[in-house]
Design a protein around this motif. Structure first.
Motif, mmCIF file in Angstrom:
data_model
loop_
_atom_site.group_PDB
_atom_site.id
_atom_site.type_symbol
_atom_site.label_atom_id
_atom_site.label_comp_id
_atom_site.label_asym_id
_atom_site.label_seq_id
_atom_site.Cartn_x
_atom_site.Cartn_y
_atom_site.Cartn_z
ATOM 1 N N CYS A 1 0.837 -1.192 0.000
ATOM 2 C CA CYS A 1 0.000 0.000 0.000
ATOM 3 C C CYS A 1 0.880 1.252 0.000
ATOM 4 O O CYS A 1 1.902 1.302 0.693
ATOM 5 N N ILE A 2 0.469 2.246 -0.762
ATOM 6 C CA ILE A 2 1.076 3.578 -0.722
ATOM 7 C C ILE A 2 0.082 4.516 -0.046
ATOM 8 O O ILE A 2 -1.110 4.517 -0.370
ATOM 9 N N ALA A 3 0.562 5.326 0.883
ATOM 10 C CA ALA A 3 -0.271 6.330 1.545
ATOM 11 C C ALA A 3 0.279 7.713 1.192
ATOM 12 O O ALA A 3 1.196 8.204 1.844
ATOM 13 N N PRO A 4 -0.262 8.335 0.149
ATOM 14 C CA PRO A 4 0.235 9.656 -0.247
ATOM 15 C C PRO A 4 -0.232 10.757 0.706
ATOM 16 O O PRO A 4 -1.283 10.644 1.363
ATOM 17 N N GLY A 5 0.536 11.824 0.743
ATOM 18 C CA GLY A 5 0.035 13.054 1.338
ATOM 19 C C GLY A 5 -0.838 13.780 0.331
ATOM 20 O O GLY A 5 -1.072 13.286 -0.776
ATOM 21 N N LEU A 6 -1.341 14.953 0.715
ATOM 22 C CA LEU A 6 -2.161 15.738 -0.203
ATOM 23 C C LEU A 6 -1.328 16.074 -1.435
ATOM 24 O O LEU A 6 -0.299 16.739 -1.348
ATOM 25 N N THR A 7 -1.789 15.588 -2.578
ATOM 26 C CA THR A 7 -1.036 15.694 -3.824
ATOM 27 C C THR A 7 -1.751 16.632 -4.776
ATOM 28 O O THR A 7 -2.982 16.589 -4.910
ATOM 29 N N MET A 8 -0.995 17.468 -5.465
ATOM 30 C CA MET A 8 -1.578 18.495 -6.332
ATOM 31 C C MET A 8 -2.042 17.906 -7.659
ATOM 32 O O MET A 8 -1.491 18.187 -8.733
ATOM 33 N N ILE B 1 10.019 18.012 4.242
ATOM 34 C CA ILE B 1 10.348 18.593 2.934
ATOM 35 C C ILE B 1 9.210 19.550 2.594
ATOM 36 O O ILE B 1 8.116 19.142 2.246
ATOM 37 N N LYS B 2 9.451 20.835 2.724
ATOM 38 C CA LYS B 2 8.371 21.828 2.772
ATOM 39 C C LYS B 2 8.028 22.373 1.388
ATOM 40 O O LYS B 2 8.453 23.455 0.996
ATOM 41 N N ARG B 3 7.235 21.582 0.677
ATOM 42 C CA ARG B 3 6.755 22.010 -0.638
ATOM 43 C C ARG B 3 5.500 21.239 -0.994
ATOM 44 O O ARG B 3 5.137 20.268 -0.321
ATOM 45 N N ASP B 4 4.837 21.667 -2.068
ATOM 46 C CA ASP B 4 3.701 20.910 -2.586
ATOM 47 C C ASP B 4 4.145 19.518 -3.012
ATOM 48 O O ASP B 4 5.255 19.342 -3.537
ATOM 49 N N GLN B 5 3.276 18.542 -2.806
ATOM 50 C CA GLN B 5 3.522 17.194 -3.318
ATOM 51 C C GLN B 5 2.929 17.081 -4.706
ATOM 52 O O GLN B 5 1.774 17.445 -4.935
ATOM 53 N N GLN B 6 3.732 16.557 -5.647
ATOM 54 C CA GLN B 6 3.319 16.382 -7.031
ATOM 55 C C GLN B 6 3.118 14.892 -7.336
ATOM 56 O O GLN B 6 3.722 14.032 -6.666
ATOM 57 N N PRO B 7 2.305 14.558 -8.333
ATOM 58 C CA PRO B 7 2.129 13.144 -8.690
ATOM 59 C C PRO B 7 3.444 12.406 -8.925
ATOM 60 O O PRO B 7 3.574 11.228 -8.554
ATOM 61 N N ASP B 8 4.413 13.075 -9.527
ATOM 62 C CA ASP B 8 5.695 12.417 -9.809
ATOM 63 C C ASP B 8 6.410 11.949 -8.542
ATOM 64 O O ASP B 8 7.251 11.041 -8.607
ATOM 65 N N ASP B 9 6.092 12.559 -7.391
ATOM 66 C CA ASP B 9 6.736 12.159 -6.142
ATOM 67 C C ASP B 9 6.363 10.745 -5.714
ATOM 68 O O ASP B 9 7.034 10.149 -4.868
ATOM 69 N N LEU B 10 5.313 10.196 -6.285
ATOM 70 C CA LEU B 10 4.822 8.875 -5.907
ATOM 71 C C LEU B 10 5.349 7.758 -6.807
ATOM 72 O O LEU B 10 5.200 6.571 -6.482
ATOM 73 N N LEU B 11 5.965 8.126 -7.911
ATOM 74 C CA LEU B 11 6.246 7.130 -8.943
ATOM 75 C C LEU B 11 7.367 6.171 -8.575
ATOM 76 O O LEU B 11 7.320 4.992 -8.926
#
Length: 252
Positions: free
Chosen positions: A183-190, A214-224
């Protein structure tokens, strides 16, 4: 050689957003991909094929056992098997934040039907093929909200907590068949839906970012990277686990 050469993957909820990113990443690693969604998957399919990959688009309602069975049958007919199942389809990005007393029973049931029963139906339909192959990877998508007790989204958070439990129990049942369940549990992703949801106002997003190491927006690519790891032979001795990918907001 790409890590997923010769493998066949299904990604639900892949017509747009994070699911489309998952499908494209799996194809880039060599997998043939069934792009499955209740919405038209043609755009994601076209993007994968244009990049030299191999993709099939299937319309599916994950809460319908018959619809999910057709998805599996079409994938096997097109590509010869199912090695990877990514259970991404969920009701989330368009939900309004509200106290739980204001959540209607109908809205609750819709979230549970897609977010929990949809995962159950997809796994139930895919595992006979995986058992026959003596190999498979199931990647469920939960949420970092499970570990925070995030308020104003009780139905969503509850549904994703169930996915963590489902992952653990299913891993016990399927390990002997050579099938890993993680399972992957993402944070709030843009994703597009999150960015267009007026409830996800800038102060809320800024507050979430401030909670991260890591203080920035999470992007879909961060999950890949995590997705490919859990889908590949690199994780063959890993099962029943939930990996939080959120920039260090949750540490467990």
């Amino acid at each position: 050689m790409a890590r997923l050469d010769g493998k066949v993957a299904i990604v639900t909820g892949a017509a747009q957003g994070i699911g489309a990113s998952y499908a494209k990443a799996l194809a880039k690693e060599g997998a043939s991909v069934c792009v499955a969604d209740i919405d038209d998957p043609a755009g994601t399919v076209a993007a994968i094929n244009a990049a030299g990959g191999q993709a099939l688009g299937v319309n599916v309602d994950v809460s319908s056992a018959a619809s999910v069975r057709q998805m599996i049958d079409k994938t096997v007919a097109a590509f010869g098997g199912v090695h990877i199942l990514v259970n991404n389809a969920a009701v989330f990005g368009k939900l309004a934040l509200k106290p739980f007393e204001e959540i209607s029973s109908d809205e609750w049931d819709k979230v549970m039907a897609v977010n929990i029963r949809g995962v159950f139906e997809c796994c139930k339909a895919a595992t006979p093929q995986m058992r026959a192959q003596k190999y498979g990877k199931i990647v469920n998508i939960a949420s970092g909200t499970v570990y925070k007790g995030t308020p104003m989204l009780l139905h969503y958070v509850t549904s994703k907590g169930a996915i963590v439990a489902l992952t653990r129990a299913m891993a016990r049942e399927l390990g002997g068949a050579g099938i890993g369940v993680n399972c992957i549990a993402p944070g709030l992703t843009m994703s597009d839906n999150v960015k267009s949801n007026t409830d996800w106002a800038e102060p809320l997003i800024n507050g979430i970012n401030a909670s991260r190491a890591i203080k920035r927006d999470q992007q879909p690519d961060d999950l890949l990277g995590t997705l490919i790891f859990l889908s590949s032979p690199d994780s063959d001795f890993l099962t029943g686990q939930t990996i939080v990918v959120d920039g260090g907001s949750v540490m467990h």
